[in-house]
Scaffold this active site. Structure first.
Site, PDB file in Angstrom:
ATOM      1  N   GLY A 194       0.827  -1.203   0.000  1.00 57.33           N
ATOM      2  CA  GLY A 194       0.000   0.000   0.000  1.00 57.33           C
ATOM      3  C   GLY A 194       0.859   1.249   0.000  1.00 57.33           C
TER       4      GLY A 194
ATOM      5  N   ARG B 144     -10.751   7.901  12.996  1.00 57.65           N
ATOM      6  CA  ARG B 144      -9.897   8.591  12.027  1.00 57.65           C
ATOM      7  C   ARG B 144     -10.624   9.753  11.377  1.00 57.65           C
ATOM      8  NH1 ARG B 144      -9.364   8.270   6.525  1.00 57.65           N
ATOM      9  NH2 ARG B 144     -10.553   6.322   6.314  1.00 57.65           N
TER      10      ARG B 144
ATOM     11  N   GLU C 114      -1.927   1.327   8.007  1.00 61.21           N
ATOM     12  CA  GLU C 114      -3.094   0.969   8.820  1.00 61.21           C
ATOM     13  C   GLU C 114      -2.820  -0.193   9.756  1.00 61.21           C
ATOM     14  OE1 GLU C 114      -7.864  -0.086   8.265  1.00 61.21           O
ATOM     15  OE2 GLU C 114      -6.614   0.300   6.497  1.00 61.21           O
TER      16      GLU C 114
ATOM     17  N   LYS D 265       0.432  -9.922  -1.029  1.00 66.89           N
ATOM     18  CA  LYS D 265      -0.492 -11.058  -0.967  1.00 66.89           C
ATOM     19  C   LYS D 265      -1.083 -11.416  -2.328  1.00 66.89           C
ATOM     20  CE  LYS D 265      -4.327 -12.341   2.120  1.00 66.89           C
ATOM     21  NZ  LYS D 265      -5.194 -11.791   3.188  1.00 66.89           N
TER      22      LYS D 265
ATOM     23  N   ARG E  36     -17.428  10.692  11.450  1.00 62.73           N
ATOM     24  CA  ARG E  36     -17.978   9.481  10.837  1.00 62.73           C
ATOM     25  C   ARG E  36     -18.754   8.605  11.814  1.00 62.73           C
ATOM     26  NH1 ARG E  36     -13.111   7.760   6.621  1.00 62.73           N
ATOM     27  NH2 ARG E  36     -13.629   9.345   5.067  1.00 62.73           N
TER      28      ARG E  36
ATOM     29  N   ALA F 158       2.544 -13.973   3.250  1.00 60.85           N
ATOM     30  CA  ALA F 158       3.362 -14.040   4.461  1.00 60.85           C
ATOM     31  C   ALA F 158       2.480 -14.475   5.622  1.00 60.85           C
ATOM     32  CB  ALA F 158       3.994 -12.689   4.740  1.00 60.85           C
TER      33      ALA F 158
ATOM     34  N   GLN G 171     -11.016   6.719  -2.459  1.00 63.58           N
ATOM     35  CA  GLN G 171     -11.629   7.752  -3.288  1.00 63.58           C
ATOM     36  C   GLN G 171     -11.329   9.139  -2.728  1.00 63.58           C
ATOM     37  OE1 GLN G 171     -15.737   6.708  -3.030  1.00 63.58           O
ATOM     38  NE2 GLN G 171     -15.600   5.084  -4.569  1.00 63.58           N
ATOM     39  N   GLY G 172     -11.270   9.215  -1.410  1.00 67.49           N
ATOM     40  CA  GLY G 172     -10.982  10.487  -0.766  1.00 67.49           C
ATOM     41  C   GLY G 172      -9.561  10.919  -1.061  1.00 67.49           C
TER      42      GLY G 172
ATOM     43  N   SER H 166      -5.260   1.128  -0.229  1.00 62.78           N
ATOM     44  CA  SER H 166      -4.765   2.449  -0.636  1.00 62.78           C
ATOM     45  C   SER H 166      -5.230   2.789  -2.041  1.00 62.78           C
ATOM     46  CB  SER H 166      -3.238   2.493  -0.582  1.00 62.78           C
ATOM     47  OG  SER H 166      -2.754   2.345   0.733  1.00 62.78           O
TER      48      SER H 166
ATOM     49  N   HIS I  45     -17.560   3.347   7.848  1.00 57.12           N
ATOM     50  CA  HIS I  45     -17.816   4.461   6.935  1.00 57.12           C
ATOM     51  C   HIS I  45     -19.327   4.594   6.747  1.00 57.12           C
ATOM     52  CE1 HIS I  45     -17.757   7.065   3.439  1.00 57.12           C
ATOM     53  NE2 HIS I  45     -16.457   7.234   3.620  1.00 57.12           N
TER      54      HIS I  45
ATOM     55  N   LEU J  19      -4.131   8.188   4.030  1.00 59.26           N
ATOM     56  CA  LEU J  19      -3.045   8.253   3.060  1.00 59.26           C
ATOM     57  C   LEU J  19      -1.917   9.134   3.587  1.00 59.26           C
ATOM     58  CD1 LEU J  19      -4.958   8.558  -0.360  1.00 59.26           C
ATOM     59  CD2 LEU J  19      -4.047   6.511   0.748  1.00 59.26           C
TER      60      LEU J  19
ATOM     61  N   HIS K 274     -14.610  -0.009   7.631  1.00 58.81           N
ATOM     62  CA  HIS K 274     -13.766   0.767   6.724  1.00 58.81           C
ATOM     63  C   HIS K 274     -12.312   0.875   7.164  1.00 58.81           C
ATOM     64  CE1 HIS K 274     -12.814   3.562   3.595  1.00 58.81           C
ATOM     65  NE2 HIS K 274     -12.663   4.590   4.400  1.00 58.81           N
TER      66      HIS K 274
ATOM     67  N   GLU L   8     -14.266  17.776   3.613  1.00 55.30           N
ATOM     68  CA  GLU L   8     -14.832  16.495   4.046  1.00 55.30           C
ATOM     69  C   GLU L   8     -15.272  16.610   5.497  1.00 55.30           C
ATOM     70  OE1 GLU L   8     -12.245  13.220   3.167  1.00 55.30           O
ATOM     71  OE2 GLU L   8     -12.494  13.420   1.011  1.00 55.30           O
TER      72      GLU L   8
END
Length: 530
Positions: A12, A365, A354, A33, A273, A152, A45-46, A41, A227, A371, A330, A112
């Site tokens: 990510g 968050r 994360e 993976k 949120r 892993a 969209q944000g 990541s 979310h 990000l 989320h 936001e």
């Protein structure tokens, strides 16, 4: 057997940022993976939050982060990250990463939920994650080797409690051993252990569970962010509707047009949120359908092309003005407990993104801080590793092996996901949590001796690690007898000042040579340690 200076598990934004800032003299192997771009990541969209505007300041961004996190955050960490946010954005932009600009060439700034200022930087409207990941992958330095479709599943720990490598399985089930002086977990959170989730199916908490079984400290697992607006069709999640849509003026309404956030919070539809998710949950629980009214947004299709595509492919016409939504899992605010350099309590083991509990997010968050966290800790850990000396390890890479006795059976993974949503979801009670913990413990206990996973299939290992994650979330939710941020207890509906800045921490030691203490859920005051 392969050796490297650094092994990074995950691909990510945190992992890729580290790869871009690590010295080209370092030999780095990145294990992922599935496909290198198949992370949460890339689905973001944000945008990325940063106090770039003339009327903004990092202290205001910090204040908003603390408020959203219900002051469970580590203030020093929050200040450091928010103060560096603008520089991180400009570095990426100057390197060639495409961010949206206005006609004068300035970065466009969006709004936001729970933000006090316009400070969200986007790329491609609602394709920020994809564009940033595409850029970072396309420009990876030559010293980075990527092993795709490599699962892993076990960290290699020696008798000096040093992490010396990791075991992984390829698609055919062959075991691979990777050794390094430094092992970095960047595997993301665990959103897909819930049935309602728009996250990648790869994000099931493997890295966190793997770190737990190696003896790393795990904290704040009760804090799951749901979310508010996932697109729901016929009871299934079809995708995520970015908070930026509400930032452009969309409203949450019932089928009859009632504005559900009126009188609930001063920020109404842009409330934090957890407030919005819990409000929607209350309506749905009473049998109401909830919609996102986008009729006031001009040129919706142009502003949100990715969301438009999700709607159309799900049989929903954005021109009708209403998108059916419901909350879903989320983001995980907890994870592997680390310091500001991403170091864990195990020498040679690090965690970023994360998968790590850094102190930035607290109990919930703030939008578009994820990000940002990946960019900050990826760069910071790279700087640390660039100057770090190789560990003085035991000869011949000696590590402790688990016994090979027959493991316990595991439940159907989809049943686990449904039960997690039902019993450890948006609204929790002691009765449901106790019932769910009892069901989980039919299969595993957190303090049992775990067997070798070598003879198990990838799906079996993933299910076992998912139960470990589910048990920590459930047990921590039982321990925290208050409601704060993403953790809402119907039987303890208010915040308790005695719980603020106190963490529920899990530390597994059973089954390790020389270790006799069983793991316990313990409560500690928050501290960033070295």
């Amino acid at each position: 057997m392969k050796k490297a200076d650094i092994i990074v598990i995950g691909s990510g934004i945190a992992a890729l940022q580290l790869a871009h800032h690590i010295s080209t003299k370092k030999n780095v192997i990145m294990l992922t993976k599935s496909d290198v771009k198949a992370s949460n990541s890339s689905l973001a969209q944000g945008g990325i939050a940063a106090s770039i505007g003339a009327d903004d300041h990092y202290s205001l961004h910090s204040d908003d982060t603390m408020e959203a996190g219900r002051f469970h955050n580590n203030k020093d960490v929050v200040d450091k990250i928010t103060s560096d946010a603008s520089q991180l954005i400009h570095e990426l932009h100057e390197a060639g990463c495409p961010f949206d600009q206005d006609l004068s060439g300035q970065l466009k700034l969006g709004m936001e939920g729970a933000h006090s200022h316009y400070r969200i930087v986007h790329s491609g409207g609602d394709a920020t994650g994809k564009n940033v990941i595409d850029f970072l992958v396309a420009t990876l330095p030559r010293n980075i080797s990527i092993a795709e479709n490599m699962f892993a599943y076990e960290l290699l720990i020696n008798e000096k409690n040093q992490c010396v490598g990791v075991k992984a399985k390829d698609e055919t089930g062959n075991i691979h051993y990777y050794f390094a002086d430094h092992v970095v977990i960047a595997t993301g959170g665990c959103s897909y252990v819930y049935s309602l989730s728009a996250g990648s199916p790869n994000v099931t908490g493997d890295g966190i569970a793997m770190a737990y079984l190696a003896g790393a400290e795990i904290a704040d697992m009760e804090f799951i962010q749901f979310h508010p607006t996932m697109l729901i069709k016929n009871g299934e999640v079809k995708g995520l509707i970015s908070e930026a849509v509400r930032g452009q003026g969309a409203k949450l309404v019932t089928k009859n047009g009632k504005l559900i956030m009126e009188g609930v919070h001063p920020l109404k539809d842009l409330a934090p949120r957890h407030v919005v998710s819990q409000t929607i949950y209350d309506y749905i629980h009473k049998g109401e359908e909830i919609f996102l009214d986008i009729s006031s947004i001009d040129d919706f299709e142009a502003k949100f092309p990715s969301i438009t595509e999700i709607c159309v492919s799900s049989g929903i016409n954005p021109k009708d003005g209403h998108i059916p939504v419901a909350p879903g899992s989320h983001f995980l605010m907890g994870g592997i407990r680390v310091d500001l350099n991403g170091k864990t309590n195990i020498s040679g083991l690090y965690a970023i993104g994360e998968a790590a509990c850094t102190g930035l997010h607290g109990a919930n968050r703030l939008a578009s801080n994820s990000l940002l966290e990946g960019l900050y800790f990826g760069k910071r850990l790279a700087k640390y590793l660039n100057s770090a000396l190789p560990m003085e390890k035991l000869e011949n890479d000696v590590f402790l092996e688990r016994s090979n006795h027959t493991p316990v059976t595991v439940p159907n993974f989809n049943e686990l996901r449904e039960r997690m949503m039902e019993n450890v979801g948006i609204v929790r009670t002691k009765h449901a949590l106790v019932k769910h913990k009892s069901w989980l413990e039919r299969y595993l206990h957190l303090d049992q001796e775990f067997p070798s996973f070598d003879n198990l299939s990838i799906s079996e290992i993933q299910s076992i690690l998912a139960i470990v994650i589910a048990l920590m979330i459930t047990d921590a939710a039982l321990e925290r007898t208050e409601s704060r941020g993403g953790h809402y207890r119907l039987d303890y509906p208010t915040e308790n000042i005695n719980w603020q800045n106190h963490q529920v921490i899990y530390h597994y030691t059973k089954g390790r040579i020389g270790a006799h203490e069983q793991n316990k859920a313990t409560v500690h005051a928050r501290a960033v340690f070295c």
